[in-house]
Write a protein that holds these residues in place. Structure first.
Motif, short mmCIF file in Angstrom:
data_model
loop_
_atom_site.label_atom_id
_atom_site.label_comp_id
_atom_site.label_asym_id
_atom_site.label_seq_id
_atom_site.Cartn_x
_atom_site.Cartn_y
_atom_site.Cartn_z
N PRO A 16 -7.74 1.11 19.41
CA PRO A 16 -8.48 1.98 18.48
C PRO A 16 -7.61 3.04 17.83
O PRO A 16 -7.74 3.33 16.64
CB PRO A 16 -9.55 2.61 19.38
CG PRO A 16 -9.72 1.63 20.50
CD PRO A 16 -8.35 1.09 20.74
N TRP A 17 -6.70 3.64 18.61
CA TRP A 17 -5.83 4.68 18.05
C TRP A 17 -4.86 4.11 17.02
O TRP A 17 -4.59 4.73 15.99
CB TRP A 17 -5.08 5.38 19.17
CG TRP A 17 -5.97 6.19 20.06
CD1 TRP A 17 -6.38 5.89 21.32
CD2 TRP A 17 -6.58 7.43 19.72
NE1 TRP A 17 -7.20 6.85 21.81
CE2 TRP A 17 -7.35 7.83 20.85
CE3 TRP A 17 -6.57 8.25 18.60
CZ2 TRP A 17 -8.10 9.01 20.87
CZ3 TRP A 17 -7.31 9.44 18.62
CH2 TRP A 17 -8.06 9.79 19.74
N LEU A 18 -4.33 2.93 17.31
CA LEU A 18 -3.44 2.29 16.34
C LEU A 18 -4.19 1.95 15.05
O LEU A 18 -3.65 2.12 13.95
CB LEU A 18 -2.83 1.02 16.95
CG LEU A 18 -1.78 1.23 18.04
CD1 LEU A 18 -1.43 -0.10 18.70
CD2 LEU A 18 -0.51 1.88 17.46
N ALA A 19 -5.42 1.48 15.18
CA ALA A 19 -6.22 1.16 14.00
C ALA A 19 -6.51 2.41 13.18
O ALA A 19 -6.42 2.40 11.94
CB ALA A 19 -7.53 0.48 14.42
N LEU A 20 -6.84 3.50 13.85
CA LEU A 20 -7.13 4.75 13.14
C LEU A 20 -5.88 5.28 12.44
O LEU A 20 -5.94 5.73 11.29
CB LEU A 20 -7.68 5.79 14.12
CG LEU A 20 -9.10 5.52 14.64
CD1 LEU A 20 -9.46 6.50 15.75
CD2 LEU A 20 -10.12 5.65 13.49
N ALA A 21 -4.75 5.23 13.13
CA ALA A 21 -3.51 5.72 12.53
C ALA A 21 -3.11 4.85 11.34
O ALA A 21 -2.67 5.36 10.29
CB ALA A 21 -2.39 5.74 13.57
N GLY A 22 -3.24 3.54 11.50
CA GLY A 22 -2.90 2.64 10.39
C GLY A 22 -3.80 2.86 9.19
O GLY A 22 -3.34 2.83 8.04
N THR A 23 -5.08 3.10 9.44
CA THR A 23 -6.02 3.36 8.35
C THR A 23 -5.71 4.68 7.67
O THR A 23 -5.78 4.80 6.43
CB THR A 23 -7.46 3.37 8.87
OG1 THR A 23 -7.74 2.10 9.48
CG2 THR A 23 -8.44 3.62 7.75
N LEU A 24 -5.35 5.70 8.46
CA LEU A 24 -4.99 7.00 7.89
C LEU A 24 -3.76 6.89 6.99
O LEU A 24 -3.65 7.61 5.99
CB LEU A 24 -4.72 8.01 9.01
CG LEU A 24 -4.43 9.46 8.58
CD1 LEU A 24 -5.60 10.02 7.79
CD2 LEU A 24 -4.13 10.32 9.81
N LEU A 25 -2.87 5.97 7.31
CA LEU A 25 -1.70 5.73 6.47
C LEU A 25 -2.04 4.89 5.24
O LEU A 25 -1.63 5.21 4.12
CB LEU A 25 -0.60 5.03 7.29
CG LEU A 25 0.59 4.46 6.50
CD1 LEU A 25 1.34 5.58 5.79
CD2 LEU A 25 1.51 3.69 7.45
N ALA A 26 -2.80 3.81 5.45
CA ALA A 26 -3.01 2.84 4.38
C ALA A 26 -4.09 3.26 3.38
O ALA A 26 -3.95 3.00 2.17
CB ALA A 26 -3.37 1.48 4.98
N ALA A 27 -5.16 3.89 3.85
CA ALA A 27 -6.27 4.20 2.95
C ALA A 27 -5.86 5.09 1.78
O ALA A 27 -6.22 4.81 0.63
CB ALA A 27 -7.42 4.84 3.74
N PRO A 28 -5.09 6.18 2.00
CA PRO A 28 -4.68 7.00 0.85
C PRO A 28 -3.81 6.22 -0.14
O PRO A 28 -3.88 6.46 -1.35
CB PRO A 28 -3.88 8.15 1.49
CG PRO A 28 -4.37 8.23 2.89
CD PRO A 28 -4.67 6.81 3.27
N LEU A 29 -3.00 5.28 0.36
CA LEU A 29 -2.16 4.49 -0.53
C LEU A 29 -2.99 3.54 -1.38
O LEU A 29 -2.72 3.33 -2.57
CB LEU A 29 -1.12 3.72 0.27
CG LEU A 29 -0.13 4.58 1.08
CD1 LEU A 29 0.85 3.69 1.85
CD2 LEU A 29 0.62 5.54 0.18
N VAL A 30 -4.03 2.94 -0.77
CA VAL A 30 -4.93 2.07 -1.52
C VAL A 30 -5.63 2.87 -2.61
O VAL A 30 -5.73 2.43 -3.77
CB VAL A 30 -5.95 1.41 -0.58
CG1 VAL A 30 -7.03 0.68 -1.39
CG2 VAL A 30 -5.26 0.44 0.36
N VAL A 31 -6.12 4.05 -2.25
CA VAL A 31 -6.77 4.91 -3.24
C VAL A 31 -5.81 5.28 -4.36
O VAL A 31 -6.15 5.26 -5.55
CB VAL A 31 -7.33 6.18 -2.56
CG1 VAL A 31 -7.80 7.18 -3.61
CG2 VAL A 31 -8.47 5.83 -1.61
N ALA A 32 -4.57 5.60 -3.98
CA ALA A 32 -3.57 6.04 -4.96
C ALA A 32 -3.28 4.98 -6.01
O ALA A 32 -3.15 5.29 -7.20
CB ALA A 32 -2.28 6.44 -4.25
#
Length: 211
Positions: free
Chosen positions: A49-65
């Motif tokens: 779960p922590w790896l998934a949350l960290a990966g999402t925190l990294l990837a989601a802003p880039l997808v939005v950008a």
């Protein structure tokens, strides 16, 4: 490459250009990421779960950008460019040229170049427009208006991005000496994108290093 879109309804007398295909793709990616992270948190074990949350925190802003954020706001006095990691405001008096080759670009009087991410070039549509021009020339080889020609259809022989760029170039030339269109370029980094992405990268690196 995604195709350019027609401007959205004007707001405060500005025309707004976005890539509808890019926005749709970004929304789909965010929905997929949300489903995956929820599944990891609910069903995952240990550090998953922590790896998934960290990966999402990294990837989601880039997808939005790269999908939801890009936009071009065109006004009578200036153009505002919102690219993935920067926002640029250019009064028309500072613009020297607007071009489209493999990407849409705007140049300042000092020679600085900025890409217009929200107005992507479609090589496929450019080829279609070129075929229409060739067909029109074949139908009327001497340049005379045929009795079968649709004069109002001339813009259909130009790729949408090329027509948009031509309109922006004409506006820049027309407003280049207007007193209201003078000033200095303004550039701001998109810290609202960079900060969470950096935090996610740090958190992910820590989790992987301590595994």
């Amino acid at each position: 490459m995604t195709s350019p879109q027609q401007p959205a309804p004007p707001t405060d007398s500005e025309r707004v250009f976005r890539s509808n295909a890019g926005m749709a793709g970004g929304a789909l990616l965010l929905a997929l990421m949300g489903w995956m992270v929820v599944d990891a948190v609910v069903a995952g074990e240990g550090r998953t779960p922590w790896l998934a949350l960290a990966g999402t925190l990294l990837a989601a802003p880039l997808v939005v950008a790269f999908t939801l954020r890009p936009a071009v706001f065109v006004g009578e006095d200036r153009i505002r460019i919102r690219n993935p990691f920067r926002s640029i405001v250019l009064p028309w008096g500072t613009v020297s040229d607007v071009r489209a080759s493999y990407s849409s670009e705007i140049f300042t009087q000092s020679g600085t170049k900025y890409q217009l991410w929200a107005i992507p070039v479609s090589l496929r549509k450019r080829k279609i427009a070129a075929r229409r021009q060739a067909q029109a020339a074949h139908d009327d080889p001497h340049g005379r208006t045929s009795v079968h020609a649709d004069v109002g259809d001339s813009k259909s022989r130009v790729a949408p991005t090329d027509q948009t760029i031509a309109d922006l170039r004409e506006l820049a030339e027309r407003r280049s000496h207007a007193p209201e269109a003078q000033g200095e370029p303004q550039i701001r980094w998109a810290y609202e994108v960079l900060a969470p992405a950096a935090a996610g990268a740090v958190l992910l690196a820590i989790l992987l290093a301590t595994a």
